[in-house]
Design an enzyme around this catalytic site. Structure first.
Site, PDB file in Angstrom:
ATOM      1  N   SER A  32      10.037  -3.623  11.855  1.00 47.33           N
ATOM      2  CA  SER A  32      10.065  -2.414  11.039  1.00 47.33           C
ATOM      3  C   SER A  32       8.832  -1.537  11.284  1.00 47.33           C
ATOM      4  CB  SER A  32      10.119  -2.813   9.566  1.00 47.33           C
ATOM      5  OG  SER A  32      10.015  -1.670   8.753  1.00 47.33           O
ATOM      6  N   CYS A  73       2.988  -5.017   2.813  1.00 47.72           N
ATOM      7  CA  CYS A  73       2.302  -3.950   3.552  1.00 47.72           C
ATOM      8  C   CYS A  73       0.883  -3.776   3.028  1.00 47.72           C
ATOM      9  CB  CYS A  73       3.054  -2.633   3.424  1.00 47.72           C
ATOM     10  SG  CYS A  73       2.231  -1.317   4.341  1.00 47.72           S
ATOM     11  N   LYS A 128      12.450   1.570   9.824  1.00 48.23           N
ATOM     12  CA  LYS A 128      11.206   1.861   9.128  1.00 48.23           C
ATOM     13  C   LYS A 128      11.413   1.676   7.626  1.00 48.23           C
ATOM     14  CE  LYS A 128       7.143   3.671   8.296  1.00 48.23           C
ATOM     15  NZ  LYS A 128       5.982   2.789   8.549  1.00 48.23           N
ATOM     16  N   ASN A 132      10.030  -5.515   1.901  1.00 52.58           N
ATOM     17  CA  ASN A 132       8.631  -5.508   2.335  1.00 52.58           C
ATOM     18  C   ASN A 132       7.708  -5.685   1.130  1.00 52.58           C
ATOM     19  OD1 ASN A 132       6.139  -5.074   3.435  1.00 52.58           O
ATOM     20  ND2 ASN A 132       6.517  -2.965   4.064  1.00 52.58           N
ATOM     21  N   ASN A 139       3.893  -9.869   8.445  1.00 55.73           N
ATOM     22  CA  ASN A 139       3.472  -8.482   8.444  1.00 55.73           C
ATOM     23  C   ASN A 139       2.057  -8.442   9.027  1.00 55.73           C
ATOM     24  OD1 ASN A 139       3.181  -5.675   7.807  1.00 55.73           O
ATOM     25  ND2 ASN A 139       4.648  -5.951   6.144  1.00 55.73           N
TER      26      ASN A 139
END
Ligand SMILES: Cc1cc2nc3c(=O)[nH]c(=O)nc-3n(C[C@H](O)[C@H](O)[C@H](O)COP(=O)(O)OP(=O)(O)OC[C@H]3O[C@@H](n4cnc5c(N)ncnc54)[C@H](O)[C@@H]3O)c2cc1C
Ligand SMILES: Cc1cc2nc3c(=O)[nH]c(=O)nc-3n(C[C@H](O)[C@H](O)[C@H](O)COP(=O)(O)O)c2cc1C
Ligand code: FES
Lengths: 332, 355
Positions: free
Chosen positions: A21, A160, A75, A157, A222
């Site tokens: 992503s 991040c 994304k 997610n 991530n």
């Protein structure tokens, strides 16, 4: 002919390769580049068409370029448009890069009308990466996406490092991770992949919390929190100081995280972190990943993902592997 | 080949595009690289053989690459994204403007200023080596249709992307003033303008006529006493074809090259903006194009705005993908954040929100 098909928490992929992503937009830009490279390759003298990726591109069975992939991962998308971070957004580091994009995106509504629309005809499963400042925002993004048949799975997610509220805050606390996962679970029956952060003391703790709260799969890792300094100015390069480290520099960290989480949960894993070669991808499978994502390597060589699909098949043939699933978690 | 060319929008193909400056209509092609995400219709990966790599002094290198695809589809102001090495030490490519194109030979030329490790590696590569390029990329210069008198202002290495624009305008018979600014005579020389034979006698550099930066201006270069170099319009069929311009449509005009250095070691002492201010005051300019340090571009944008002259600026941002996917390269504009790699690097100055 090797079976490359894998099942990622209910999502069938024709091969275990997807993209990470945020490194691939929603695929249209890369598809156009692949298409044009293919067209140009056909007019080039044979001598210049040596790399396997070029041959892969000209393979007629990949008429729609994105359909080469096992899946496309988009994304991150949020409820409202997010502007992302001000100032410098990337920095190169030794065998890696830092980013501070800050999840800039046009919001779920625009995402559905523009990005998803292009993917509908691309002949490839779509994993939509979802972000939010609050539990409720994640939920509402999924609610909106439930109306879109093109969505194959969600990647939540909670990891991040580049946003202030939400993001990694959810992914570093088991209770918060469980709460977001459980909320998303109520909104969908589609495969739910929870994306984990390496910036924790014990990643298996978060993994187990997400598993208990109903995740179908986990993706990891991530980016690793880091920073860069502008020596001349004596200032941090990024406005928020912190950035996320990615690329080959983090591969050992990612590999170890996959291996540990594979031991600690029963969920299928989507492994990522510095994957650039067929060997990298195979190592992640052996550590326990069911599928793998190519991230930063897309920038270095935009044909990497294609190269991996072709190379994986070749490697299996050369090594007498009938079914790629034999390799998953095959660490002895 | 025909397929590729047909994807390159020609000048004037988009009359409905938004206007560039103070009420001036008909900026051609401006919408091509705007909102749509799959805009890089001509960008491809291309292995480029280095044909020559020459140091020009002052940290500037001139590279000639064999890149037929790029050469035939590139438009002035576009760039390529070059991979550095095959190892995994350096992951990010480096964006570089193409400063000259030879379509029939399939060559492109770069001017590279050594800044850090990446550019150092690029200029260390030897002829025969292959560099992996993505290109052509980005939105190039989009001068207003029917432009008659253009002002081009380049600061240092920022002259590079202006060179092909200058050539295009020359082919079209547009009168142009090209202001080149540099730190000192050594840099000016490296950028390809001149060797100064002791201050007052400005003489064209022996290789200048073939040098990319002012190739468009140098076909018929005549020395002027005032410190400007009087230039007759360049015109060759080959250049005309490369720019998608009918060579038979070339009109005559005249152009002046103005040199300015920080220390006055060649040309005038001062700043490009000083000369631009004076020239704009004479009136009649219907286009200003600039590339170079951002503070300089900002001042020029303001001057152009005050003079009612449409203005385009070319902005540099760090880039990862180069094709619009990663949002590394955004520029703040009146319409929100735009990506320098696809919506730029050339922007209408009025939409830029300067930081
Ligand atoms: C569209 C465009 C066209 C350009 N055209 C030219 C040209 O024709 N000739 C030329 O010499 N230079 C040009 N540049 C600038 C050139 O890309 C940088 O000087 C170069 O990337 C610096 O790399 P480095 O490793 O030497 O420097 P470092 O400072 O070590 O680079 C560190 C990182 O920051 C990035 N970076 C640093 N400065 C810049 C910059 N000014 N712009 C973009 N990224 C930067 C690098 O790419 C790298 O990722 C252009 C930049 C852009 C965006
Ligand atoms: C420029 C950039 C943008 C990213 N954006 C996102 C994002 O929007 N959502 C997300 O979950 N991860 C994002 N990531 C993280 C990647 O998906 C991936 O987890 C990480 O980069 C590690 O893989 P890699 O080393 O192969 O890049 C981003 C990474 C990069 C480099
Ligand atoms: S460099 Fe990736 S969007 Fe511009």
């Amino acid at each position: 002919m090797t079976n490359l098909t894998v099942n990622l928490g209910g999502m069938k992929m024709k091969n275990p390769i997807t993209v990470a992503s945020g490194t691939f937009g929603s695929g249209a830009d890369f598809a156009a580049l692949w298409e044009q490279t293919r067209a140009q390759g056909q007019t080039q003298p044979q001598a210049q068409m040596t790399s396997p990726s070029r041959e892969a591109l000209t393979n007629p069975r990949h008429e729609k370029p994105l359909s080469i992939l096992g899946a496309v991962t988009t994304k991150g998308v949020s409820l409202e448009p997010w502007a992302g971070n001000p100032g410098t957004r990337i920095a190169e580091t030794a065998s890696g890069m830092l980013n501070s994009i800050g999840l800039q995106n046009p919001g779920v509504e625009a995402f559905c009308t523009h990005d998803l629309a292009c993917l509908t005809t691309a002949d490839v499963p779509v994993i939509v990466n979802v972000s939010g400042h609050t539990k409720d925002e994640y939920l509402r993004v999924i609610d909106r996406l439930e109306r879109e048949p093109a969505v194959g799975a969600y990647e939540i997610n909670i990891s991040c490092p580049n946003v202030d509220s939400g993001g990694m805050a959810f992914g570093t606390d088991p209770a918060a991770a469980a709460a977001v996962t459980a909320a998303c679970r109520t909104a969908t029956k589609r495969p739910l992949i929870v994306k984990l952060s390496p910036n924790v003391t014990d990643i298996t703790e978060i993994a187990r919390a997400a598993e208990a709260a109903g995740a179908d799969a986990l993706s990891l890792i991530n980016t690793v929190a880091g920073m860069a300094i502008d020596l001349q100015a004596r200032k941090a390069v990024f406005a928020r100081t912190v950035g996320g480290l990615s690329g080959p520099a983090i591969k050992p960290i990612a590999l170890y995280a996959v291996q540990r989480v594979y031991q600690a949960t029963r969920l299928p894993l989507l492994g990522m972190g510095g994957i650039a070669s067929v060997e990298d991808a195979l190592e992640f499978l052996i550590a326990g990943a069911t599928a793998v994502a190519v991230g930063t390597a897309n920038f270095t060589d935009p044909l990497t993902a294609i190269r991996l699909v072709e190379g994986l098949e070749q490697w299996c043939t050369d090594n007498g592997i009938q079914d790629i699933n034999e390799l998953i978690g095959a660490l002895s | 080949m025909g397929f590729l060319m047909s994807e390159v929008p020609l000048q004037g193909a988009h009359p409905s595009a938004p206007s560039l400056g103070g009420g001036v209509q008909g900026v051609s092609g401006q919408s091509d690289f705007r909102e749509s995400s799959s805009v890089q219709a001509t960008a491809a990966l291309e292995p480029c053989i280095i044909l020559s790599s020459t140091s020009r002094g002052a940290g500037i290198w001139h590279l000639v690459l064999e890149a037929p695809h790029c050469a035939k589809s590139l438009r002035p102001g576009q760039f390529i994204h070059l991979r550095l090495t095959g190892d995994s030490m350096h992951l990010l490519r480096r964006p570089l403007s193409v400063c000259a194109v030879d379509v029939s030979a399939g060559h492109i030329e770069l001017l590279i200023q050594v800044k850090g490790e990446g550019t150092r590696l690029l200029v260390a590569a030897r002829p025969g080596q292959v560099l992996d390029a993505i290109g052509p990329l980005g939105r190039g210069w989009q001068p207003p249709e029917g432009v008659r008198r253009a002002l081009l202002v380049g600061g240092g290495i920022g002259c590079a992307p202006l060179a092909p624009l200058s050539r295009q305008l020359a082919v079209q018979g547009v009168e142009q003033h090209f202001i080149m600014g540099a730190r000192d005579a050594a840099l000016m020389d490296a950028l390809g303008v001149l060797t100064l034979g002791k201050h007052q006698s400005i003489a064209p550099h022996p290789v200048m006529a073939s040098h990319p930066v002012i190739a468009g201006l140098t076909r018929n270069l005549v020395l002027e006493s005032a410190g400007g170099l009087r230039v007759k319009p360049a015109m060759t069929e080959e250049i005309g074809t490369s720019l998608g311009v009918d060579a038979s449509g070339v009109a005559t005009g005249s152009s002046l090259l103005h040199l300015v250095t920080d220390d006055g070691s060649v040309g005038r002492k001062g700043f490009t903006t000083d000369i631009a201010r004076e020239l704009l005051a004479t009136g009649g300019f219907d286009y200003l194009a600039t590339c170079g340090p951002e503070p300089m571009q900002r001042i020029l944008a303001d001057l152009a705005y005050a003079a009612g002259t449409p203005c385009e600026v070319s902005l540099e941002r760090r880039m990862a993908c180069g094709i619009g996917a990663c949002l590394s390269c955004v520029v703040d504009t009146t319409e929100g954040k735009k990506r320098a790699c696809v919506n730029g690097p050339v922007f209408d100055a009025r939409e830029v929100l300067w930081s």
